[in-house]
Design a protein around this motif. Structure first.
Motif, short mmCIF file in Angstrom:
data_model
loop_
_atom_site.label_atom_id
_atom_site.label_comp_id
_atom_site.label_asym_id
_atom_site.label_seq_id
_atom_site.Cartn_x
_atom_site.Cartn_y
_atom_site.Cartn_z
N CYS A 1 -2.87 -0.14 -6.21
CA CYS A 1 -1.80 -0.58 -7.12
C CYS A 1 -2.39 -1.35 -8.29
O CYS A 1 -2.01 -1.13 -9.45
CB CYS A 1 -0.81 -1.50 -6.39
SG CYS A 1 0.12 -0.73 -5.07
N VAL B 1 -4.29 -1.68 10.25
CA VAL B 1 -3.06 -1.72 9.44
C VAL B 1 -3.22 -2.70 8.28
O VAL B 1 -2.83 -2.41 7.14
CB VAL B 1 -1.84 -2.09 10.30
CG1 VAL B 1 -0.57 -1.98 9.49
CG2 VAL B 1 -1.77 -1.19 11.54
N LEU B 2 -3.82 -3.86 8.57
CA LEU B 2 -4.05 -4.84 7.50
C LEU B 2 -4.99 -4.27 6.44
O LEU B 2 -4.78 -4.47 5.23
CB LEU B 2 -4.64 -6.13 8.08
CG LEU B 2 -3.62 -7.03 8.79
CD1 LEU B 2 -4.33 -8.15 9.56
CD2 LEU B 2 -2.63 -7.63 7.79
N HIS C 1 -3.08 -1.97 4.21
CA HIS C 1 -2.35 -2.74 3.19
C HIS C 1 -3.28 -3.11 2.03
O HIS C 1 -2.92 -2.96 0.86
CB HIS C 1 -1.77 -4.02 3.80
CG HIS C 1 -0.43 -3.83 4.45
ND1 HIS C 1 0.73 -3.64 3.74
CD2 HIS C 1 -0.06 -3.79 5.75
CE1 HIS C 1 1.76 -3.51 4.58
NE2 HIS C 1 1.30 -3.58 5.80
N GLU C 2 -4.47 -3.58 2.38
CA GLU C 2 -5.42 -3.98 1.33
C GLU C 2 -5.80 -2.81 0.44
O GLU C 2 -5.87 -2.95 -0.79
CB GLU C 2 -6.69 -4.56 1.96
CG GLU C 2 -6.54 -6.00 2.39
CD GLU C 2 -7.88 -6.63 2.78
OE1 GLU C 2 -7.91 -7.31 3.81
OE2 GLU C 2 -8.88 -6.42 2.05
N PRO D 1 -4.07 -3.79 14.77
CA PRO D 1 -3.60 -4.57 13.61
C PRO D 1 -4.62 -4.63 12.47
O PRO D 1 -4.25 -4.62 11.29
CB PRO D 1 -3.36 -5.97 14.19
CG PRO D 1 -3.24 -5.79 15.65
CD PRO D 1 -4.02 -4.57 16.02
N HIS E 1 4.96 0.18 0.25
CA HIS E 1 4.34 -0.79 1.17
C HIS E 1 4.96 -0.70 2.56
O HIS E 1 4.26 -0.75 3.57
CB HIS E 1 4.51 -2.21 0.63
CG HIS E 1 3.61 -2.53 -0.52
ND1 HIS E 1 3.94 -2.27 -1.83
CD2 HIS E 1 2.36 -3.05 -0.56
CE1 HIS E 1 2.94 -2.64 -2.62
NE2 HIS E 1 1.97 -3.11 -1.88
N MET E 2 6.29 -0.59 2.60
CA MET E 2 6.99 -0.55 3.90
C MET E 2 6.61 0.69 4.71
O MET E 2 6.65 0.67 5.95
CB MET E 2 8.50 -0.56 3.68
CG MET E 2 9.02 -1.90 3.19
SD MET E 2 10.81 -1.82 2.94
CE MET E 2 11.31 -3.36 3.71
N ALA F 1 11.93 -0.76 -6.40
CA ALA F 1 12.37 -0.49 -5.02
C ALA F 1 11.43 0.51 -4.36
O ALA F 1 11.04 0.35 -3.20
CB ALA F 1 13.81 0.02 -5.01
N ASN G 1 4.24 0.36 7.65
CA ASN G 1 4.57 -0.37 8.89
C ASN G 1 4.43 0.46 10.17
O ASN G 1 3.90 -0.05 11.17
CB ASN G 1 5.97 -0.97 8.79
CG ASN G 1 6.02 -2.11 7.77
OD1 ASN G 1 4.98 -2.66 7.42
ND2 ASN G 1 7.20 -2.44 7.30
N PHE H 1 8.33 1.09 -5.15
CA PHE H 1 7.05 0.38 -4.97
C PHE H 1 7.09 -0.38 -3.64
O PHE H 1 6.14 -0.34 -2.84
CB PHE H 1 6.89 -0.60 -6.14
CG PHE H 1 5.50 -1.12 -6.36
CD1 PHE H 1 4.41 -0.67 -5.63
CD2 PHE H 1 5.27 -2.07 -7.34
CE1 PHE H 1 3.13 -1.17 -5.87
CE2 PHE H 1 4.00 -2.57 -7.60
CZ PHE H 1 2.94 -2.12 -6.85
N THR H 2 8.22 -1.05 -3.39
CA THR H 2 8.39 -1.78 -2.13
C THR H 2 8.37 -0.82 -0.94
O THR H 2 7.74 -1.09 0.09
CB THR H 2 9.73 -2.54 -2.15
OG1 THR H 2 9.76 -3.37 -3.31
CG2 THR H 2 9.90 -3.39 -0.90
N LEU H 3 9.08 0.31 -1.09
CA LEU H 3 9.13 1.28 0.01
C LEU H 3 7.74 1.85 0.31
O LEU H 3 7.45 2.20 1.47
CB LEU H 3 10.11 2.41 -0.34
CG LEU H 3 11.58 1.99 -0.39
CD1 LEU H 3 12.46 3.13 -0.92
CD2 LEU H 3 12.08 1.55 0.98
N GLN I 1 1.50 0.62 12.78
CA GLN I 1 1.31 -0.34 13.87
C GLN I 1 1.52 0.29 15.24
O GLN I 1 1.00 -0.22 16.25
CB GLN I 1 2.27 -1.54 13.72
CG GLN I 1 1.97 -2.38 12.49
CD GLN I 1 2.89 -3.60 12.37
OE1 GLN I 1 3.00 -4.39 13.28
NE2 GLN I 1 3.53 -3.73 11.23
N GLU J 1 -2.94 -1.98 -1.86
CA GLU J 1 -2.79 -2.99 -2.93
C GLU J 1 -3.91 -2.86 -3.97
O GLU J 1 -3.65 -3.01 -5.17
CB GLU J 1 -2.77 -4.39 -2.31
CG GLU J 1 -1.43 -4.68 -1.64
CD GLU J 1 -1.57 -5.55 -0.40
OE1 GLU J 1 -2.61 -6.22 -0.27
OE2 GLU J 1 -0.65 -5.54 0.43
#
Lengths: 271, 271
Positions: free
Chosen positions: B90, B79-80, B83-84, B76, B64-65, B58, B68, B60-62, B71, B87
């Motif tokens: 990770c 932001v992308l 994310h990369e 964009p 990533h979130m 959970a 958000n 780990f998910t947070l 933005q 990841e």
């Protein structure tokens, strides 16, 4: 672009969901102490719990990375939205899993406890599958919502039907009664309905683990208390909602036909 | 916008890395069978392994979130890219963790085994911290690369210095010899150097677990075989590279001064 269009451009999203599902199975098998998966030793059984946790984390990461190639065929806003949908699914899965694990130790569960748990598992994943497909096809927000609802109701209907078969399906009733959800102690919908009746079923369930030779009598007790009717009518209601959402989504072309056919197959299985 | 500018707009990225780090600790404690974390019971010890795996997932998910809200203040594409980068971090962490866990069972490790392991842990996380900061400040790609290198060398230098203190630091040598990395059996840089010498240290290490009363003699043997000099010169070399990257990055303003001060503090600690 319409739903039912260029399926290749949706593949990164499909791969992401598939990887997410498989990551969750690697961790599930540790959490459930399940030694086998798909007829082979589970990751944790073969490599140990520390490496299995880590392998799951790596696959979780790869699920997110799988979305990156969407950038080649979609505007950045769509890709960012795909990340959000995937993350929402991850979070819902962990919420469902939290409830599932914590329910194991409880004997005071009510019917209301059922929906948050299943809503966070199969239904969240399937809703994400159908919504990601609609998102990458760049259909209207209303149509995306119909696809999301389709996946959600499909997941819920499938789960309720699975619960029904887990007690009254062929494998559960005849011969292989050790496969019955009753022996496994699963807090399925018929069981939670039976508990809410506080009748003979509830008394026996609360007294301790069910043995294989009690399965037939106990399944009959549940029928007498109305659990089969309740479960079947719930499945029917959810199936109708899924089919209505499918009609609203109005999928087109060969892909659309395949989706209608798949949904019907999932909703009408006899076990 | 320059590095050292509006720090508030970088906060989502900072929160993401902090959540990522904490998620990894929750899973690490299960993997290492460590009952305590920060002076309190570890998550798995308090809630059981199944819930701790899930809580880590959970978080780990947070992580990533948490990206958000970027933005709201960034295009964009940035932001992308964030994310990369997250990841990639990770994935590097799971690669380092895989090596760390698999090394535990091995007695044939060479000096070369060290860098892929530490490169995937502290160094990958710190490189992501500094690169995400530079990315959200939208400085030039060359400057972003300098920040990434800064974090990477900072992480490597810190880890090597940590290895040095784990054997020759105050706590390791005096009184609390049970805290020595030698007793813990850690495959640190001085130990791998000692093994490569195939001298008295290597012979003793390979014979079985080190006892607390052997720590002083064994640490002296490592010094005689050149491990302290090797480790210190490696730390010095990495520190010089970190400071060079910091100079190349050329951070500005109050934030820039704070970063220079933090880097110096990390690189010059005496333990």
């Amino acid at each position: 672009m319409a739903a039912g269009g260029d399926w290749q451009s949706a593949l990164p999203a499909a791969a992401a969901v598939e990887l997410l599902h498989n990551f969750s199975l690697i961790h599930d098998d540790i959490q459930d102490n399940s030694p086998y998966r798909r007829g082979r030793l589970a990751v944790w059984k073969l490599w140990g719990i520390p490496q299995a946790i880590n392998a799951g984390d790596a696959m979780f990461t790869l699920a997110h990375m799988a979305l990156n190639p969407l950038q080649e065929s979609h505007p950045p806003g769509v890709v960012l939205k795909a990340h959000e949908l995937l993350e929402n699914a991850c979070l819902a899965l962990t919420q469902g899993q939290y409830l599932d694990i914590s329910y194991e130790a409880r004997s005071d569960l009510t019917l209301e406890a059922y929906w948050p748990m299943v809503g966070g598992k199969t239904a969240a994943l399937l809703a994400t599958c159908t919504e990601l497909g609609a998102l990458t096809a760049q259909v209207s927000p209303d149509t995306q919502e119909s696809y999301r609802e389709l996946g959600r109701y499909l997941g819920l209907a499938f789960q309720v039907q699975d619960d029904l078969l887990g007690i009254w399906g062929d494998a559960a009733v005849t011969g292989k009664s050790s496969e019955s959800d009753l022996v496994a102690g699963k807090n399925s919908l018929p069981v939670l309905f039976g508990l809410s009746q506080n009748g003979p079923f509830a008394a026996r369930w609360r007294a301790g683990p069910i043995q294989p030779d009690e399965v037939t009598d106990l399944a009959d007790a549940l029928v007498a208390e109305g659990a089969l009717n309740y479960t079947r009518s719930t499945a029917d209601r959810l199936t109708a909602k899924a089919l209505q959402s499918l009609e609203n989504a109005d999928p087109q072309g060969d892909g659309g036909e395949a989706l209608v056919s798949l949904a019907n197959k999932l909703l009408k299985r006899d076990g």
